[in-house]
Design a protein around this motif. Structure first.
Motif, short mmCIF file in Angstrom:
data_model
loop_
_atom_site.label_atom_id
_atom_site.label_comp_id
_atom_site.label_asym_id
_atom_site.label_seq_id
_atom_site.Cartn_x
_atom_site.Cartn_y
_atom_site.Cartn_z
N GLN A 177 -7.48 3.86 2.65
CA GLN A 177 -7.64 3.49 1.15
C GLN A 177 -7.89 4.78 0.09
O GLN A 177 -7.88 4.47 -0.92
CB GLN A 177 -8.65 2.54 1.04
N GLY A 178 -7.54 5.80 1.07
CA GLY A 178 -7.99 7.12 0.05
C GLY A 178 -9.20 7.52 -0.83
O GLY A 178 -9.48 8.19 -1.75
N GLN A 222 -2.69 19.26 6.62
CA GLN A 222 -3.58 18.74 5.36
C GLN A 222 -4.11 19.54 4.73
O GLN A 222 -4.64 20.77 4.96
CB GLN A 222 -4.57 17.46 5.99
N SER A 254 -4.44 8.40 6.95
CA SER A 254 -3.95 7.72 6.00
C SER A 254 -2.44 7.23 6.30
O SER A 254 -1.50 8.26 6.38
CB SER A 254 -4.38 7.72 4.87
N GLU A 255 -2.17 6.18 6.22
CA GLU A 255 -0.49 5.79 6.16
C GLU A 255 -0.34 4.83 4.71
O GLU A 255 0.67 4.02 4.76
CB GLU A 255 -0.10 5.20 7.20
N LYS A 256 -1.26 5.38 3.87
CA LYS A 256 -1.09 4.58 2.66
C LYS A 256 0.11 4.87 1.89
O LYS A 256 0.93 4.10 1.38
CB LYS A 256 -2.17 4.88 1.75
N ASP A 257 0.51 6.36 1.84
CA ASP A 257 1.64 6.68 1.27
C ASP A 257 3.01 6.76 2.00
O ASP A 257 3.93 6.66 1.59
CB ASP A 257 1.34 7.93 0.46
N HIS A 258 2.73 7.00 3.35
CA HIS A 258 3.89 7.28 4.20
C HIS A 258 3.33 6.53 5.67
O HIS A 258 2.52 6.77 6.08
CB HIS A 258 4.16 8.79 4.47
N GLN A 280 -4.55 0.60 6.63
CA GLN A 280 -3.88 1.56 6.43
C GLN A 280 -4.39 2.82 6.83
O GLN A 280 -3.76 4.05 6.39
CB GLN A 280 -3.43 1.76 4.96
#
Length: 277
Positions: free
Chosen positions: A40-41, A7, A106-110, A169
């Motif tokens: 949620q970023g 990251q 986070s798995e918001k995007d993937h 997420q």
């Protein structure tokens, strides 16, 4: 390097001292909060260290033991509080020699599979203990407490177990690492809890038959004294090699989420413990 560990920046929250004499329910609320924020970023991926003294954390199935109240009374006589956690697994011992680490992603995007989350934590631990990494194996240790396919062991003796929590997420991959003291003595405590809580009754759920000799601490396995403090320092050094590290606790605006999740965790635990009476 494991892709999930790669990251750009990490938030690091060290509660390995500040929560020592507080209930682990606060830690579960903190991880739920971080799952929400990271998922949620609203903040960076986060690594949190935490230690709680003299508490046995029970799983949902432990709560259903036919004589669980008597088992909890035994723990109390031995000087241990008991709570019921909100993630999977069975009973584990927390004390000053056990370091817990939460890896919040986070798995918001993937999407992140369950096994990918576990694999990231395994790689993380191996990098904290590079000299022991070649000897660390990952498979279920039969006879250990809270057995699972992602038990970490050396020479057939387990020193760590992993669980996961998923909210909004966000994913908190949680590991308990027995760093100091005797792994077999902790296992004896859980063995006695099951013996009193079960009394040889037949149940639908098969509880583990604890064999204390299959559990050990990292210090025992390395044959040298390794401390929780030293491990946290090594962990911080490693984080700095995989991304920018930001040391901070929850901000004022984030405390509202923590208050919400803490209340939810406390209410849930209260209801479960009351149902035992």
């Amino acid at each position: 390097m494991n892709q999930l560990l790669n990251q750009k920046s990490w938030r690091f929250i060290d509660q390995s001292i500040s929560l020592m004499n507080r209930t682990p329910l606060e830690s579960f609320a903190m991880d739920d909060t971080l799952c929400h924020l990271v998922g949620q970023g609203m903040c960076e991926p986060t690594i949190r260290t935490w230690v709680h003294d003299h508490t046995v954390v029970l799983g949902i199935q432990d709560h259903r033991l036919p004589y669980v109240q008597e088992g909890m009374e035994l723990l109390k006589k031995r000087g241990y509080d008991s709570i019921v956690r909100n993630s999977g697994g069975l009973a584990v011992v927390l004390d000053a020699g056990v370091l817990n680490i939460s890896l919040v992603l986070s798995e918001k995007d993937h999407a992140i599979s369950i096994n990918s989350g576990y694999d990231a934590m395994v790689d993380f631990v191996k990098n904290i203990f590079p000299e022991l990494a070649p000897e660390i194996k990952v498979y279920e240790i039969v006879g250990s407490y809270c057995p699972g396919t992602y038990d970490l062991s050396i020479a057939g003796r387990k020193f760590a177990g992993i669980s996961q929590r998923r909210i909004r997420q966000g994913i908190a991959v949680q590991i308990y690492l027995c760093i100091e003291g005797s792994g077999s003595e902790r296992a004896e405590l859980i063995r006695d809890f099951y013996q009193v809580g079960l009394k040889d009754e037949k149940t639908k759920f098969v509880y583990p038959e604890i064999q204390p000799s299959v559990m050990a601490s990292i210090s025992e396995l390395a044959n040298k004294e390794i401390t929780v403090y030293e491990t946290v320092m090594n962990l911080k050094k490693y984080i700095q090699t995989i991304g920018d590290m930001k040391l901070e606790n929850l901000q004022q605006d984030e405390m509202e989420y923590y208050a919400f999740y803490l209340n939810r965790v406390l209410e849930r635990n209260k209801k479960m413990l009351e149902s035992n009476k």
